[in-house]
Design a protein around this motif. Sequence first.
Motif, PDB file in Angstrom:
ATOM      1  N   ILE A  39       6.517 -33.008  29.588  1.00 60.43           N
ATOM      2  CA  ILE A  39       7.317 -33.596  28.507  1.00 60.43           C
ATOM      3  C   ILE A  39       7.161 -35.117  28.523  1.00 60.43           C
ATOM      4  O   ILE A  39       6.976 -35.747  27.479  1.00 60.43           O
ATOM      5  CB  ILE A  39       8.803 -33.205  28.651  1.00 60.43           C
ATOM      6  CG1 ILE A  39       8.973 -31.692  28.562  1.00 60.43           C
ATOM      7  CG2 ILE A  39       9.645 -33.892  27.571  1.00 60.43           C
ATOM      8  CD1 ILE A  39      10.387 -31.203  28.858  1.00 60.43           C
ATOM      9  N   TYR A  40       7.217 -35.697  29.705  1.00 64.57           N
ATOM     10  CA  TYR A  40       7.021 -37.141  29.862  1.00 64.57           C
ATOM     11  C   TYR A  40       5.664 -37.570  29.298  1.00 64.57           C
ATOM     12  O   TYR A  40       5.544 -38.613  28.632  1.00 64.57           O
ATOM     13  CB  TYR A  40       7.094 -37.520  31.340  1.00 64.57           C
ATOM     14  CG  TYR A  40       8.418 -38.078  31.795  1.00 64.57           C
ATOM     15  CD1 TYR A  40       8.571 -39.427  32.068  1.00 64.57           C
ATOM     16  CD2 TYR A  40       9.518 -37.249  31.973  1.00 64.57           C
ATOM     17  CE1 TYR A  40       9.779 -39.954  32.515  1.00 64.57           C
ATOM     18  CE2 TYR A  40      10.734 -37.753  32.420  1.00 64.57           C
ATOM     19  CZ  TYR A  40      10.856 -39.108  32.678  1.00 64.57           C
ATOM     20  OH  TYR A  40      12.058 -39.612  33.116  1.00 64.57           O
ATOM     21  N   ALA A  41       4.632 -36.791  29.596  1.00 61.97           N
ATOM     22  CA  ALA A  41       3.278 -37.150  29.159  1.00 61.97           C
ATOM     23  C   ALA A  41       3.192 -37.242  27.640  1.00 61.97           C
ATOM     24  O   ALA A  41       2.607 -38.192  27.097  1.00 61.97           O
ATOM     25  CB  ALA A  41       2.279 -36.115  29.679  1.00 61.97           C
ATOM     26  N   ILE A  42       3.772 -36.269  26.950  1.00 57.92           N
ATOM     27  CA  ILE A  42       3.744 -36.296  25.484  1.00 57.92           C
ATOM     28  C   ILE A  42       4.536 -37.490  24.966  1.00 57.92           C
ATOM     29  O   ILE A  42       4.123 -38.160  24.006  1.00 57.92           O
ATOM     30  CB  ILE A  42       4.282 -34.970  24.915  1.00 57.92           C
ATOM     31  CG1 ILE A  42       3.314 -33.831  25.261  1.00 57.92           C
ATOM     32  CG2 ILE A  42       4.472 -35.070  23.402  1.00 57.92           C
ATOM     33  CD1 ILE A  42       3.734 -32.475  24.755  1.00 57.92           C
ATOM     34  N   ALA A  43       5.665 -37.788  25.615  1.00 54.89           N
ATOM     35  CA  ALA A  43       6.456 -38.961  25.220  1.00 54.89           C
ATOM     36  C   ALA A  43       5.650 -40.245  25.401  1.00 54.89           C
ATOM     37  O   ALA A  43       5.624 -41.108  24.516  1.00 54.89           O
ATOM     38  CB  ALA A  43       7.747 -39.022  26.030  1.00 54.89           C
TER      39      ALA A  43
END
Length: 267
Positions: free
Chosen positions: A69-73
């Motif tokens: 999720i962090y990566a997409i953010a």
Amino acid sequence: MMKKWKRYLVLYSKYFSNHLKVMMEYKADFYIGMFSVAVQQFTSLFFLKIVFNHIDVLKGWTFYEILFIYAIAFLGRSIHHIFFDNLWTLGWQYVRTGNLDRLLLRPVNPLFQVISERVQQDGFGQLLIGLVVLFTATTHLDITWSIGSVLLLALVIISSGFIFVAINLFFISFSFWMVDSLPIVASVFQLSDFARYPLTIYPKVITYLITWLIPYGFTAFYPAALFFEQKGYALTGFLTPLIAILSMVIAYKFWQKGLKSFVSTGS
């Protein structure tokens, strides 16, 4: 219409190449900017790791799922950071100083000019960190990759970026009435941090706020949920490109409304 788009693409490519040439003249500043953003992002990941050193899952979500999720953010935010960061300066650099008048005299869309007048090198650091985090997360997750899923991932990341752009454009457009809406934009932007975590951990009022009113949930959580079908949010995740288009249309309409209300500093 196609000629107009082609013209803007050519113009932007020239703007962009000139910005890169200027940045490369000061290589130390370029790399320091990238490094500072990388340190900032790693700090948030460091604290996330500390939390998961004491727990195995967070409301049913594992460390690497949240890392995804962090990566997409990070990647979505990097699109805004690199190409659209100049939107932040609309109030104090264009409206308050009357510099916007200069753009209105040219036969080119004023929003395009605001966007084109800056490329933020710090965003390249965020892009790099996002790619590293994405690779790290996916190597520890049971996700079956195909050409279709890779294209879907690229689509939702781009959509995430434009949702960031739309939200900033909408709230920065209040500068046409209040001279500088940067404090409002900065406050609203803080909400984007909530979307880096599963929305299931928040009260319903916060989930509703960052899903349907200020749709930061579609910049990270819901796009990531597309790849975790067992979590039950995949169908909502498929709305991400639609939310991006709708958000951009609303934001641009509001920008146009504000532009019509703009009164020059010399009036």
